[in-house]
Design a protein around this motif. Sequence first.
Motif, short mmCIF file in Angstrom:
data_model
loop_
_atom_site.label_atom_id
_atom_site.label_comp_id
_atom_site.label_asym_id
_atom_site.label_seq_id
_atom_site.Cartn_x
_atom_site.Cartn_y
_atom_site.Cartn_z
N ASP A 163 0.83 -1.21 0.00
CA ASP A 163 0.00 0.00 0.00
C ASP A 163 0.86 1.26 0.00
OD1 ASP A 163 -2.21 -1.61 0.02
OD2 ASP A 163 -2.72 -1.27 2.13
N ALA A 164 1.96 1.26 0.76
CA ALA A 164 2.85 2.42 0.80
C ALA A 164 3.51 2.65 -0.56
CB ALA A 164 3.91 2.23 1.88
N THR A 165 3.90 1.57 -1.23
CA THR A 165 4.52 1.71 -2.54
C THR A 165 3.53 2.25 -3.56
OG1 THR A 165 6.16 -0.03 -2.18
CG2 THR A 165 5.55 0.43 -4.46
N VAL A 166 2.33 1.71 -3.56
CA VAL A 166 1.32 2.19 -4.51
C VAL A 166 1.03 3.67 -4.29
CG1 VAL A 166 -1.10 1.98 -5.21
CG2 VAL A 166 0.31 -0.08 -4.92
N ALA A 167 0.91 4.08 -3.04
CA ALA A 167 0.68 5.50 -2.74
C ALA A 167 1.84 6.35 -3.27
CB ALA A 167 0.52 5.69 -1.23
N ALA A 168 3.07 5.87 -3.11
CA ALA A 168 4.23 6.61 -3.59
C ALA A 168 4.26 6.68 -5.12
CB ALA A 168 5.51 5.97 -3.07
N VAL A 169 3.89 5.59 -5.77
CA VAL A 169 3.87 5.57 -7.23
C VAL A 169 2.84 6.56 -7.76
CG1 VAL A 169 3.31 4.17 -9.25
CG2 VAL A 169 4.74 3.21 -7.43
N VAL A 170 1.65 6.54 -7.18
CA VAL A 170 0.60 7.46 -7.62
C VAL A 170 1.01 8.90 -7.37
CG1 VAL A 170 -1.77 8.19 -7.25
CG2 VAL A 170 -1.23 5.75 -7.34
N ALA A 171 1.61 9.16 -6.20
CA ALA A 171 2.05 10.52 -5.89
C ALA A 171 3.15 10.97 -6.84
CB ALA A 171 2.55 10.58 -4.45
N GLY A 172 4.02 10.05 -7.22
CA GLY A 172 5.15 10.43 -8.07
C GLY A 172 4.85 10.47 -9.55
N HIS A 173 3.87 9.69 -9.99
CA HIS A 173 3.63 9.57 -11.43
C HIS A 173 2.21 9.94 -11.85
CE1 HIS A 173 7.55 7.64 -11.60
NE2 HIS A 173 7.16 6.88 -10.59
N GLY A 174 1.34 10.11 -10.88
CA GLY A 174 0.01 10.62 -11.19
C GLY A 174 -1.01 9.60 -11.61
N ARG A 175 -0.55 8.40 -11.96
CA ARG A 175 -1.48 7.40 -12.46
C ARG A 175 -0.81 6.03 -12.45
NH1 ARG A 175 -3.67 8.97 -17.35
NH2 ARG A 175 -3.99 6.82 -18.08
N VAL A 176 -1.62 4.99 -12.57
CA VAL A 176 -1.11 3.64 -12.82
C VAL A 176 -2.03 3.02 -13.85
CG1 VAL A 176 -0.61 1.35 -11.90
CG2 VAL A 176 -0.15 3.36 -10.49
N ASP A 177 -1.44 2.43 -14.88
CA ASP A 177 -2.23 1.87 -15.98
C ASP A 177 -2.17 0.35 -16.07
OD1 ASP A 177 -2.94 4.49 -17.54
OD2 ASP A 177 -0.80 4.63 -17.12
N GLY A 178 -1.22 -0.26 -15.39
CA GLY A 178 -1.12 -1.71 -15.52
C GLY A 178 -0.24 -2.34 -14.48
N LEU A 179 -0.38 -3.65 -14.36
CA LEU A 179 0.41 -4.46 -13.44
C LEU A 179 0.79 -5.77 -14.13
CD1 LEU A 179 1.44 -5.55 -10.63
CD2 LEU A 179 -0.92 -6.31 -10.24
N VAL A 180 2.05 -6.13 -14.00
CA VAL A 180 2.49 -7.49 -14.35
C VAL A 180 3.06 -8.09 -13.07
CG1 VAL A 180 3.99 -8.93 -15.75
CG2 VAL A 180 3.03 -6.84 -16.72
N HIS A 181 2.40 -9.12 -12.57
CA HIS A 181 2.84 -9.79 -11.35
C HIS A 181 3.65 -11.01 -11.75
CE1 HIS A 181 2.97 -11.40 -7.35
NE2 HIS A 181 2.15 -12.41 -7.62
N ALA A 182 4.99 -10.85 -11.70
CA ALA A 182 5.88 -11.93 -12.12
C ALA A 182 6.69 -12.47 -10.95
CB ALA A 182 6.82 -11.42 -13.22
N ALA A 183 6.27 -12.18 -9.74
CA ALA A 183 6.99 -12.63 -8.55
C ALA A 183 6.45 -13.96 -8.06
CB ALA A 183 6.87 -11.59 -7.44
N GLY A 184 7.30 -14.68 -7.35
CA GLY A 184 6.85 -15.90 -6.70
C GLY A 184 7.23 -17.16 -7.46
N ASP A 185 7.80 -18.10 -6.75
CA ASP A 185 8.07 -19.41 -7.32
C ASP A 185 8.00 -20.42 -6.18
OD1 ASP A 185 10.91 -19.89 -6.20
OD2 ASP A 185 11.13 -17.97 -7.20
N GLY A 186 7.87 -21.68 -6.56
CA GLY A 186 7.72 -22.72 -5.56
C GLY A 186 8.77 -23.81 -5.71
N PRO A 187 8.78 -24.75 -4.80
CA PRO A 187 9.83 -25.77 -4.77
C PRO A 187 9.56 -26.94 -5.70
CG PRO A 187 8.34 -26.11 -2.95
CD PRO A 187 7.85 -24.88 -3.65
N LEU A 188 10.64 -27.60 -6.09
CA LEU A 188 10.53 -28.91 -6.71
C LEU A 188 10.55 -29.90 -5.55
CD1 LEU A 188 12.63 -30.31 -9.69
CD2 LEU A 188 12.07 -31.68 -7.70
N ALA A 189 9.39 -30.49 -5.26
CA ALA A 189 9.29 -31.42 -4.14
C ALA A 189 7.98 -32.19 -4.25
CB ALA A 189 9.32 -30.66 -2.82
N PRO A 190 8.04 -33.50 -4.38
CA PRO A 190 6.80 -34.29 -4.32
C PRO A 190 6.18 -34.13 -2.95
CG PRO A 190 8.71 -35.73 -4.26
CD PRO A 190 9.22 -34.36 -4.55
N LEU A 191 4.93 -34.53 -2.82
CA LEU A 191 4.15 -34.24 -1.63
C LEU A 191 4.86 -34.63 -0.34
CD1 LEU A 191 1.56 -33.29 -0.27
CD2 LEU A 191 0.63 -35.59 -0.63
#
Length: 264
Positions: free
Chosen positions: A75-103
Amino acid sequence: MDSTAPAPVIVVSGATGGMGSAVAEELARSGATVVLLGRDAARLERTRAGIDGRTGGVGRLVAYETDINSTASVDATVAAVVAGHGRVDGLVHAAGDGPLAPLDETTDDMWQTTFDGKLMGAVRLTRALTGPMTEAGGGSVVLVSGVFRKDPDPLFPVNSAVNAALAAFAKAVSKDLGRRGIRVNVLDPGAVRTPLWDEIAQAIGDRTGATADEVTAQVAAQTPLGTIADPADVARLAAFLLSPAALHVAGAAITLDGGASAGL
């Protein structure tokens, strides 16, 4: 891009990873303002400087140290982005990965960490950016998931579950956010030539007695197109989904795996 329109402001999470940095570079080349998110400030700066050097300063790249596991940080980052750039038009969420591990090799922490970063990271970012994108007149969200969403793998039960959950989240919110002019879609890559893939190939090789190169060659040979994807392939598809060319694409999950997966 329309030279008379303001440059779009696109947020990219996981921006220091192989796919995230490729997406950021593709968007910068198009002239967008690209907001790079990551938890390591030094790595973020190296990524920003590297992209800036390769693109010759086309577009604008800014970095924000952000922990997507924390609602307060997002939330703090989004507020800073909006304050600094005036708008947000899109998001690409490319974070996160998981383990190679059977159950039977998985732990509760593996499950919780993967769901918190990949799924809940998407929830936190999408929720925080909905207001700014609505105020900007609409926008586009691209959630990078994976082919295990539709073709689960016994070596990757954690990834398989979280990818399915991410697609369900995208489909659910796309119906609501679409009425506000915000399109939500999922991009499902298969194997992609990134440092993470090198680690996965090595881990598979350790289990099968093959080298990482042999695993990669086997995966490529089993792919109808005869190769695995480059990060740039993912980046171009993400850029398309963000663009006006995909104006009527919403609530979709699009696979990029060279035809390898068996799922429909």
